[in-house]
Design an enzyme around this catalytic site. Structure first.
Site, PDB file in Angstrom:
ATOM      1  CD  GLU A 276      -5.367  -6.809  -4.801  1.00 45.97           C
ATOM      2  OE1 GLU A 276      -4.940  -7.952  -4.993  1.00 45.97           O
ATOM      3  OE2 GLU A 276      -5.299  -5.891  -5.654  1.00 45.97           O
ATOM      4  NE  ARG A 277      -0.360  -5.148  -1.921  1.00 46.25           N
ATOM      5  CZ  ARG A 277       0.584  -4.524  -2.604  1.00 46.25           C
ATOM      6  NH1 ARG A 277       1.070  -3.359  -2.170  1.00 46.25           N
ATOM      7  NH2 ARG A 277       1.052  -5.036  -3.738  1.00 46.25           N
TER       8      ARG A 277
END
Length: 421
Positions: A276-277
């Site tokens: 996600e990051r």
């Protein structure tokens, strides 16, 4: 490890003719990084860009005004073309690694708003990584593969009104009842929540276990009885992405809908956060470069005191500094992605990239908006849109302060806490 790109600003930013000819559908394509990318990545980018230019960007302004976009239609087109996670483990015969996800995400960033790319990123790198890695083949057939093909829209159900970055504090429960789980609670700030077909839900399943062993990730069909989209949230940015508050009232799903092992959900979610990051940073690179170009073009034409704004060395140097920062961020991201694709844990690097990306996005959009003057304070130019949209990057997926805490811990500089009497 500096990445060279085809059409760099170079040392002379005053290039009015070239900048005026740059249309909204063009952008600077990076020369493929020797350690990450190949001609196959470049071909994938070019194919994806055609879809974005023809089927997405012409409608972005309309979707922004409406406050939503047709996710099922857009996902269908992207999925059919193979851009919604073809690298996922177990999907088809593909041997694509995670660097392809990064290449796709960078190109998705050429969509001229933040909301649509974020919505796509939820599908490809937030709701599905744990399912692809740990899910049963039955769950993959039901949820993962249709999502990759763009037939289903997914969302990720982690955050709650009292548990955002502090995942350990979430209250939603999934109690075992025979062969079922009975889910009660709520989730907040759920991207795609109003249009999603299914949710990757994190809930407490083991009441008597320590917090890190008490949660499970669960595939939840959104049409299940007891699931209610309570409201769509009015946001300052990411306007065309629907964000929902969702309630669960005695929602029943089979125990077999648990991803992997019961009680391992917290660990799986921490792993999902790596993707996600990284994907959040990848989505931001193209818009930041685009804003530098657009600002340079505007300043080359805007006359102030009988000279173009871009004749001011202060503006030249600021744009050059921002350009350098974007390149440094890209190198950090590419290093993390290359290591991750080889099976390494990149929690520290992904957290660093997320921290740097969120802060740079704020600095860059604010600086560029300043040079647009009064026009920058209107909704008529894209710089104000990204100024609003990119504020989320330092909040969503773990706030800056959480990233700093993770980095500090992994540096080994956090003193142990001793109990005092």
């Amino acid at each position: 490890m500096m990445l060279k790109r085809c059409n760099q600003l170079g040392t002379n930013l005053i290039r009015s003719c070239a900048l005026q000819s740059r249309c909204a559908s063009s952008h600077r394509v990076p020369v493929e990084h020797e350690h990450c990318f190949t001609e196959e990545h470049a071909a994938m980018r070019a194919s994806l860009r055609k879809i974005i230019d023809a089927d997405i960007n012409p409608y972005v302004d309309e979707w922004e005004r409406a406050g939503s976009y047709p996710a099922k239609e857009v996902f269908g087109k992207l999925g059919k073309a193979g851009f919604l996670g073809a690298h996922k483990r177990g999907y088809g015969d593909s041997d694509l690694d995670y660097t392809y996800a990064i290449a796709v995400a960078e190109e998705i960033g050429s969509i001229r708003c933040g909301g649509v790319p974020m919505s796509i990123g939820v599908q490809t790198d937030m709701a599905t990584p744990a399912l692809a890695r740990y899910g049963s083949e039955e769950l993959r057939q039901q949820f993962l593969y249709p999502s990759v093909r763009g037939e289903l829209v997914g969302c990720i159900g982690v955050s709650e009104s009292g548990a955002g970055s502090d995942v350990a504090s979430l209250k939603t429960t999934a109690r075992v009842d025979g062969d079922d789980l009975v889910i009660n609670g709520s989730k907040m700030w759920i991207t795609n929540g109003g249009q999603a077909d299914w949710m990757c839900l994190l809930a407490r399943t083991e009441a008597d276990q320590p917090v890190h062993s008490a949660m499970s990730l669960i595939c939840l069909p959104m049409k299940t009885k007891g699931v209610k989209v309570n409201r769509l949230i009015d946001k300052m940015g990411m306007r065309c992405s629907d964000t929902a508050e969702i309630f669960f009232d005695d929602v029943r799903v089979p125990l077999t809908n648990v991803i992997g092992k019961r009680g391992e959900g917290f660990t799986y979610q921490m792993q999902q956060f790596q993707e996600e990051r990284m994907i959040g940073v990848a989505l931001a690179l193209n818009p930041m470069e685009f804003l530098i170009d657009e600002t340079a073009a505007y300043c080359s034409q805007r006359q102030v005191f009988n000279a173009p704004l871009l004749a001011n060395q202060t503006i030249q140097f600021k744009l050059a500094e921002l350009e350098t920062e974007v390149e440094a961020l890209r190198s950090l991201l590419y290093r993390a992605a290359a290591l991750y694709s080889k099976g390494h844990d990149v929690t520290k690097l992904a957290s660093m990239a997320k921290l740097k990306g969120g802060r740079l996005a704020q600095t860059l959009t604010s600086s560029c908006l300043q040079y647009w003057g009064g026009m920058g304070f209107t909704n008529e130019v894209v710089v104000s849109r990204f100024y609003r949209d990119f504020r989320l990057l330092s909040i969503g997926g773990g706030a800056d302060e959480v990233m700093l805490g993770i980095i500090s811990k992994l540096m080994g500089i956090v003193p142990s806490r001793k109990k005092t009497k």
